[in-house]
Design a protein around this motif. Structure first.
Motif, PDB file in Angstrom:
ATOM      1  N   PHE A 106       9.990  11.486  35.482  1.00  0.00           N
ATOM      2  CA  PHE A 106      10.339  10.116  35.846  1.00  0.00           C
ATOM      3  C   PHE A 106      11.384  10.100  36.957  1.00  0.00           C
ATOM      4  O   PHE A 106      11.260   9.356  37.931  1.00  0.00           O
ATOM      5  N   GLN A 107      12.403  10.923  36.830  1.00  0.00           N
ATOM      6  CA  GLN A 107      13.457  10.961  37.841  1.00  0.00           C
ATOM      7  C   GLN A 107      12.938  11.478  39.179  1.00  0.00           C
ATOM      8  O   GLN A 107      13.317  10.961  40.232  1.00  0.00           O
ATOM      9  N   PRO A 166      -2.722   7.768  42.812  1.00  0.00           N
ATOM     10  CA  PRO A 166      -2.856   7.798  41.353  1.00  0.00           C
ATOM     11  C   PRO A 166      -2.462   9.179  40.828  1.00  0.00           C
ATOM     12  O   PRO A 166      -3.012  10.191  41.254  1.00  0.00           O
ATOM     13  N   SER A 167      -1.512   9.208  39.927  1.00  0.00           N
ATOM     14  CA  SER A 167      -1.048  10.472  39.368  1.00  0.00           C
ATOM     15  C   SER A 167      -0.384  10.214  38.023  1.00  0.00           C
ATOM     16  O   SER A 167      -0.174   9.068  37.619  1.00  0.00           O
ATOM     17  N   PHE A 176       3.494   6.849  34.562  1.00  0.00           N
ATOM     18  CA  PHE A 176       4.713   6.645  33.785  1.00  0.00           C
ATOM     19  C   PHE A 176       5.701   5.721  34.478  1.00  0.00           C
ATOM     20  O   PHE A 176       6.406   4.963  33.826  1.00  0.00           O
ATOM     21  N   VAL A 177       5.752   5.760  35.809  1.00  0.00           N
ATOM     22  CA  VAL A 177       6.711   4.934  36.544  1.00  0.00           C
ATOM     23  C   VAL A 177       6.240   3.487  36.646  1.00  0.00           C
ATOM     24  O   VAL A 177       7.054   2.567  36.570  1.00  0.00           O
ATOM     25  N   ALA A 178       4.951   3.261  36.794  1.00  0.00           N
ATOM     26  CA  ALA A 178       4.481   1.914  37.097  1.00  0.00           C
ATOM     27  C   ALA A 178       3.680   1.228  36.002  1.00  0.00           C
ATOM     28  O   ALA A 178       3.565   0.013  36.006  1.00  0.00           O
ATOM     29  N   GLU A 179       3.109   1.967  35.055  1.00  0.00           N
ATOM     30  CA  GLU A 179       2.192   1.334  34.116  1.00  0.00           C
ATOM     31  C   GLU A 179       2.599   1.480  32.657  1.00  0.00           C
ATOM     32  O   GLU A 179       2.554   0.512  31.895  1.00  0.00           O
ATOM     33  N   HIS A 180       2.992   2.660  32.259  1.00  0.00           N
ATOM     34  CA  HIS A 180       3.260   2.966  30.854  1.00  0.00           C
ATOM     35  C   HIS A 180       4.348   2.064  30.266  1.00  0.00           C
ATOM     36  O   HIS A 180       4.168   1.449  29.222  1.00  0.00           O
ATOM     37  N   ILE A 215      -0.839   4.076  25.750  1.00  0.00           N
ATOM     38  CA  ILE A 215      -0.577   5.440  25.267  1.00  0.00           C
ATOM     39  C   ILE A 215      -1.207   6.438  26.241  1.00  0.00           C
ATOM     40  O   ILE A 215      -2.371   6.292  26.613  1.00  0.00           O
ATOM     41  N   PRO A 216      -0.453   7.450  26.646  1.00  0.00           N
ATOM     42  CA  PRO A 216      -1.031   8.468  27.539  1.00  0.00           C
ATOM     43  C   PRO A 216      -1.899   9.437  26.738  1.00  0.00           C
ATOM     44  O   PRO A 216      -1.449  10.493  26.301  1.00  0.00           O
ATOM     45  N   TRP A 217      -3.148   9.103  26.554  1.00  0.00           N
ATOM     46  CA  TRP A 217      -4.053   9.908  25.738  1.00  0.00           C
ATOM     47  C   TRP A 217      -4.345  11.264  26.361  1.00  0.00           C
ATOM     48  O   TRP A 217      -4.862  12.156  25.692  1.00  0.00           O
TER      49      TRP A 217
END
Length: 129
Positions: free
Chosen positions: A56-57, A70-71, A76-80, A120-122
């Motif tokens: 994240f950092q 898309p990565s 994690f930064v924009a959607e989760h 959830i990051p499946w």
């Protein structure tokens, strides 16, 4: 610290899902409170995790580049976290409706649970030990 928070965030996910199913099955104030408060704990752990996560950092350091492709970092930064916050609002709205005895509580719990499932990051391990 990072590994401990990641483990707790992963563990609490299963409680959130279980309490979400319970709140959907029996949309009462007690069940809704378990769901909403477990989700609150999950979001707090996620915010703490964002402060110590190297992924994240690192993504924040080059935010423009992260958002353009898309990565995993972009996820994690924009959607989760956005899905988690919106689900938290829906769960607490459902809890409010359940405390009033209104039938729309079930719909709000269902929307919150659906958003949790989508957030959830499946692609990550389902259980970290």
């Amino acid at each position: 610290m990072y590994e401990a928070l990641l483990f707790l965030h992963n563990l609490v996910r299963w409680f959130v899902l279980a309490f979400g199913l319970l709140a959907l099955w029996r949309p009462g104030a007690k069940e809704g409170a378990f769901f909403a408060h477990a989700l609150t704990l999950q979001v707090v752990l996620g915010i703490l995790l964002a402060f110590v996560s190297p992924l994240f950092q690192g993504a924040l350091a080059s935010l423009e580049a992260t958002l353009q492709t898309p990565s995993e970092a972009r996820y994690f930064v924009a959607e989760h976290w956005v899905g988690g916050l919106v689900a938290l609002g829906l769960a607490h709205a459902g809890l409010s409706q359940a405390r009033k005895g209104k039938p729309r509580a079930r719909l709000l719990f269902a929307l919150a649970l659906a958003l949790v499932l989508l957030s959830i990051p499946w692609f990550r391990p389902l259980l970290r030990l």
